[in-house]
Design a protein around this motif. Structure first.
Motif, short mmCIF file in Angstrom:
data_model
loop_
_atom_site.label_atom_id
_atom_site.label_comp_id
_atom_site.label_asym_id
_atom_site.label_seq_id
_atom_site.Cartn_x
_atom_site.Cartn_y
_atom_site.Cartn_z
N ARG A 89 0.85 -1.19 0.00
CA ARG A 89 0.00 0.00 0.00
C ARG A 89 0.88 1.25 0.00
N CYS A 90 0.67 2.12 -0.99
CA CYS A 90 1.45 3.34 -1.13
C CYS A 90 0.50 4.52 -1.34
N ILE A 91 0.91 5.70 -0.87
CA ILE A 91 0.13 6.90 -1.11
C ILE A 91 1.06 8.03 -1.51
N ASP A 92 0.61 8.80 -2.48
CA ASP A 92 1.33 9.98 -2.97
C ASP A 92 0.60 11.21 -2.45
N LEU A 93 1.17 11.87 -1.45
CA LEU A 93 0.55 13.05 -0.84
C LEU A 93 0.91 14.29 -1.65
N GLY A 94 -0.09 15.12 -1.95
CA GLY A 94 0.14 16.26 -2.82
C GLY A 94 0.47 15.79 -4.22
N TRP A 131 -5.36 15.63 7.00
CA TRP A 131 -5.39 14.20 6.66
C TRP A 131 -4.73 13.37 7.75
N SER A 132 -5.35 12.22 8.04
CA SER A 132 -4.73 11.22 8.89
C SER A 132 -4.99 9.85 8.27
N ALA A 133 -4.01 8.99 8.35
CA ALA A 133 -4.12 7.69 7.70
C ALA A 133 -5.15 6.80 8.40
N PHE A 148 6.00 15.75 10.56
CA PHE A 148 6.80 14.58 10.20
C PHE A 148 6.57 13.43 11.18
N ALA A 149 6.32 13.74 12.44
CA ALA A 149 5.98 12.68 13.39
C ALA A 149 4.65 12.02 13.00
N ARG A 150 3.69 12.82 12.56
CA ARG A 150 2.39 12.27 12.14
C ARG A 150 2.54 11.39 10.91
#
Length: 260
Positions: free
Chosen positions: A37-42, A91-93, A116-118
């Motif tokens: 599972r991958c996500i491209d943010l922005g 956004w939160s996963a 970055f912690a999130r």
């Protein structure tokens, strides 16, 4: 991309090859055995998402962006993938990812220590956070934006635009924040040099990104006057090469963090 303005995908894609090069350099450094599972943010118009999907064809790949225009272009480009319209700062996963990819987007968001912690918390163990951010606020291309904004009759309306991008942290900052989040961290910086077709091309480059917070609040007449003043500053800062090109320096910060 993120932010309160909508982003012009067609204008952005005028320099697609140049804009995609950092994404390609970043995704080639990501080494995951079998990501699911991958996500491209922005994700923008999907050019970076396309690279993620090609690099890991066995994974479910998603894209997220706050711009309706960018999401529309991404869905047309990659109809087999899932794209979500959402603000990254909210956004939160809903589940953990093997790869969180964020190319040229996080510089628009504040409080990078918490951010970055999130994002690290969204990773599975062994998962990777891959980030690229322009690190060019000290370059003439960006200094000239603030100078032009402060000098004209529009100065009062552009107070919020000046300094609208988050200040990029130091190498030490990002290493410390991500190590505290349980990650092994690799950091590097590359300065790209783009040979563009004159000063108008530099203005056009930033029309779809850095200049947006400055020109969107202005009526048409003032917008043209502001861009003319910005172009004057660009012409003074970037000499013309013998072949008529101008060289746009573009430093970019890369971060690759793997969750232990």
């Amino acid at each position: 991309m993120t932010g309160k303005v909508d982003w012009d995908a067609d204008q952005y894609l005028r320099f697609e090859d140049e804009r995609t090069r950092p994404s390609l350099d970043l995704i080639q450094r990501v080494r995951l055995a079998d990501p699911r599972r991958c996500i491209d943010l922005g994700c923008g118009p999907g050019n970076s998402t396309e690279l993620v999907a090609a690099r890991f064809p066995g994974a479910v790949v998603e894209g997220l962006d706050s711009s309706p225009d960018m999401i529309e272009k991404a869905r047309r480009r990659l109809p087999q993938l899932s794209f979500t319209l959402a603000n990254l700062d909210e956004w939160s996963a809903d589940d953990r990812y093997d790869l969180v990819f964020a190319n040229a987007v996080l510089q628009w968001l504040p409080d990078h220590a918490a951010l970055f912690a999130r994002l690290a918390r969204a990773l599975r163990r062994g998962g990777a956070l891959a980030v690229q951010m322009p690190n060019n606020l000290a370059e003439p291309s960006h200094v000239s934006m603030d100078e032009a904004a402060a000098e004209g009759p529009w100065a009062g309306r552009l107070v919020n635009a000046r300094g609208s991008k988050a200040v990029i942290g130091s190498f030490s900052d990002y290493r410390r924040w991500l190590m505290q989040a349980g990650c092994e961290v690799e950091i590097w910086q590359t300065t790209y040099v783009h040979a563009l077709a004159g000063h108008d091309a530099i203005v056009a480059w930033f029309m779809s990104t850095g200049l947006k917070p400055y020109i969107d609040p202005l009526p048409a007449g003032e917008r043209e006057a502001f861009l003319a003043r910005y172009r004057e500053k660009i012409a003074a800062a970037y000499p013309v090469e013998p072949d008529g090109k101008v060289l746009l320096r573009f430093p970019r910060l890369f971060i690759l963090a793997v969750r232990s």
